[in-house]
Design an enzyme around this catalytic site. Sequence first.
Site, PDB file in Angstrom:
ATOM      1  N   ASN A  37       0.838  -1.204   0.000  1.00  0.00           N
ATOM      2  CA  ASN A  37       0.000   0.000   0.000  1.00  0.00           C
ATOM      3  C   ASN A  37       0.867   1.245   0.000  1.00  0.00           C
ATOM      4  O   ASN A  37       1.299   1.702  -1.040  1.00  0.00           O
ATOM      5  CB  ASN A  37      -0.964  -0.016   1.185  1.00  0.00           C
ATOM      6  CG  ASN A  37      -1.716   1.302   1.314  1.00  0.00           C
ATOM      7  OD1 ASN A  37      -2.219   1.808   0.317  1.00  0.00           O
ATOM      8  ND2 ASN A  37      -1.761   1.877   2.495  1.00  0.00           N
ATOM      9  N   GLU A  38       1.173   1.744   1.186  1.00  0.00           N
ATOM     10  CA  GLU A  38       1.923   3.002   1.266  1.00  0.00           C
ATOM     11  C   GLU A  38       3.301   2.665   1.816  1.00  0.00           C
ATOM     12  O   GLU A  38       3.603   2.979   2.954  1.00  0.00           O
ATOM     13  CB  GLU A  38       1.174   3.934   2.221  1.00  0.00           C
ATOM     14  CG  GLU A  38       0.926   5.294   1.695  1.00  0.00           C
ATOM     15  CD  GLU A  38       0.014   6.115   2.592  1.00  0.00           C
ATOM     16  OE1 GLU A  38       0.053   5.967   3.837  1.00  0.00           O
ATOM     17  OE2 GLU A  38      -0.744   6.931   2.046  1.00  0.00           O
TER      18      GLU A  38
HETATM   19  O1  AHR Z   1      -7.263   6.923   3.491  1.00  0.00           O
HETATM   20  C1  AHR Z   1      -6.846   6.717   4.792  1.00  0.00           C
HETATM   21  C2  AHR Z   1      -5.401   6.229   4.867  1.00  0.00           C
HETATM   22  O2  AHR Z   1      -4.529   7.180   4.371  1.00  0.00           O
HETATM   23  C3  AHR Z   1      -5.093   5.017   4.049  1.00  0.00           C
HETATM   24  O3  AHR Z   1      -5.436   3.846   4.692  1.00  0.00           O
HETATM   25  C4  AHR Z   1      -3.624   5.096   3.885  1.00  0.00           C
HETATM   26  O4  AHR Z   1      -3.163   4.450   2.719  1.00  0.00           O
HETATM   27  C5  AHR Z   1      -3.332   6.567   3.922  1.00  0.00           C
HETATM   28  O5  AHR Z   1      -2.314   6.860   4.795  1.00  0.00           O
END
Ligand code: AHR
Length: 659
Positions: free
Chosen positions: A376-377
């Site tokens: 993800n991030e």
């Molecule tokens: O959208 C909320 C959060 O923001 C998501 O889970 C994450 O990917 C980002 O930091």
Amino acid sequence: MLVKKTLLTLCAAATMLVANAQTQPKVYTIASGQVKAHIEPTMYGIFFEDINLAADGGVYAELVKNRSFEFDSHLAGWQQQQKAGGKGGIEVVDRTNERPENAHTIKIDVSDNAGYFGLSNEGFRGMGIKKGETYSFSVTARKPVANAVSLLVELHSAKGLVIGTAIITPTSTDWKKYNVKFVATATEDKASLYVWLKGKGAVELDMISLFPQHTWKNRPAGLRADLVQKLADMKPGFLRFPGGCIVEGRDLANRYQWKKSIGDIDKRENLINRWNMEFKHRPAPDYYQTFGLGFMEYFMTAEDIGATPLPILNCGMACQYNTGQLVPLDQLDPYVQDALDLIEFANGGPDTKWGKLRADLGHPKPFNLKVLGVGNEQWGEQYIARWKIFTKAIKDKYPYVKIVSSVGPSPNGEEFTRLDKFFRAEHADILDEHYYQAPKWFLDNATRYDNYDRKGPKIFAGEYAAQSVAIASPDNKNNWDCALAEAAFMTGLERNADVVSMASYAPLFAHVDGWQWTPDLIWFDNLRSYGTPNYYVQQLFSLNKGTDVVPLLKDGEMVTGQDGCYATASIDKSTKELIIKFVNSGATAQPVVFKIDGVSAGKKTAVVTTLRSADKAAVNSFKAPKLVSPVASTLLVNGKTVKVTVEPYTFKVIRLKLN
Ligand code: AHR
């Protein structure tokens, strides 16, 4: 005297010049025959994550909280009830050895025939019940010894009135599912469910469940129709799921595992939701995931609403904002295998293990998965190392699958630059950029992609939202100021559709009584929902994206904030229309003239959709759900010239036939 008169004349002339400059329309040229970029059908999509009660307590229409007693506190959401002298006891039974994935049930023992004894469930901040709606109650039950005990099911209003009732009599000493339907007699947004034991004796219960019969596509135990409809109304190009940080988990044990989210509902192992205690100012200790909305439902919803499915998978890293726990590289195989199996589950034929499972679950047709996110991030060397292993395995077996790669949580800075450079050198497919920034950042960044490498990786603006106060501040509002800035920025996404292939606002949903993060695109309570001004911006871009970008210029330059104006134009080859999007972010009305090349002359009617508010602080709400919402009108135009005044703080979409 003469000097004074001359001065007065000069002043008057200057005032007239200024007035003229303000009222003189600005001229924009559009070359509708010169295609600059193709707009991907995926361009505007949806980011879904179970945050803010988006899934359990939200779009997943189950009304009972902790239905299988798997919360850490096994009776959370439940309360023992007795009236008219009813007596009995409730015991939590542990059957871990037998059913590790659904290890707890309850045993209710009633010692007396008199009165009522049982338990009630509070739902997710109450239960939304509609008068005249049919509800489906189900329970898995067994009687340790045969007896005449039956279950009296009641729906109670907040004031304690009975607004629905049914009776079920479990008959077996083996576990068996029982079902009964009944009609509610009143509308109530904070109802609760009571289950009374009638008769003397004991019964064991699990999976106590209540659903409205009317769900999205009327699927049993399905999704909330009003909420999915809001998604369908956006005509999204893709559906990203299941997140977001929920993919990563606070630690690896808490990560999202797609294989545990499919199949029999009572075998989907519940998991604490990673957002339950993330923000001290919005604790939600009762926030768990039942996975009733699991990967099969995500794929089917994407298909229903015409969106390309875009799953994001854990890449062997827990959330780097939390534990950042890592799977050692030599133990990454099961994670990689999950990705390969998911592709087979989505696309494989009935002769494959996972394709067969999909068919057995009721969907023989493939889901046509073409894009997959690895992580993800994520950021750092550890991500790069894991990304390489995933990418090689996926591309070796499924070269046609495009991989979405993370460039971290920020749109700039050291980590962003490092990853961006690395992925470009690797010829990565798609980069996932995130920006949760101030409205001004969005205005200033409308040119962000103008100078990106046209031949490099495609960009997925995977999560973005203007923050009125600060990132994830509980005081952030979905106000018009933010939405207008997003609209201005999105003209830059569209103008650069040869680079940007996908974009989605985040987060998507929020329960008004159960949110953790704001701003969010759609707000709901137990009965209703409304779209924010930001929702309407997203919707207008999506419904009016067109197929190809054409140049829209002022004095030979792109329109990227001059005099507070932002604009883009596209054509729709299938409907043979020209589509102009124009944002006036300033406080002054802008009379504009579009001089259009490549459009037939002659009178025609353009359709103009206006989204505006004179008040930048304006928000939608349950009281005024459409305060800021699109208004359609028509405009008689000469095909080659469109004259229109764009009001202050306004986003306009103009459509007209090319011929
Ligand atoms: O959208 C909320 C959060 O923001 C998501 O889970 C994450 O990917 C980002 O930091």
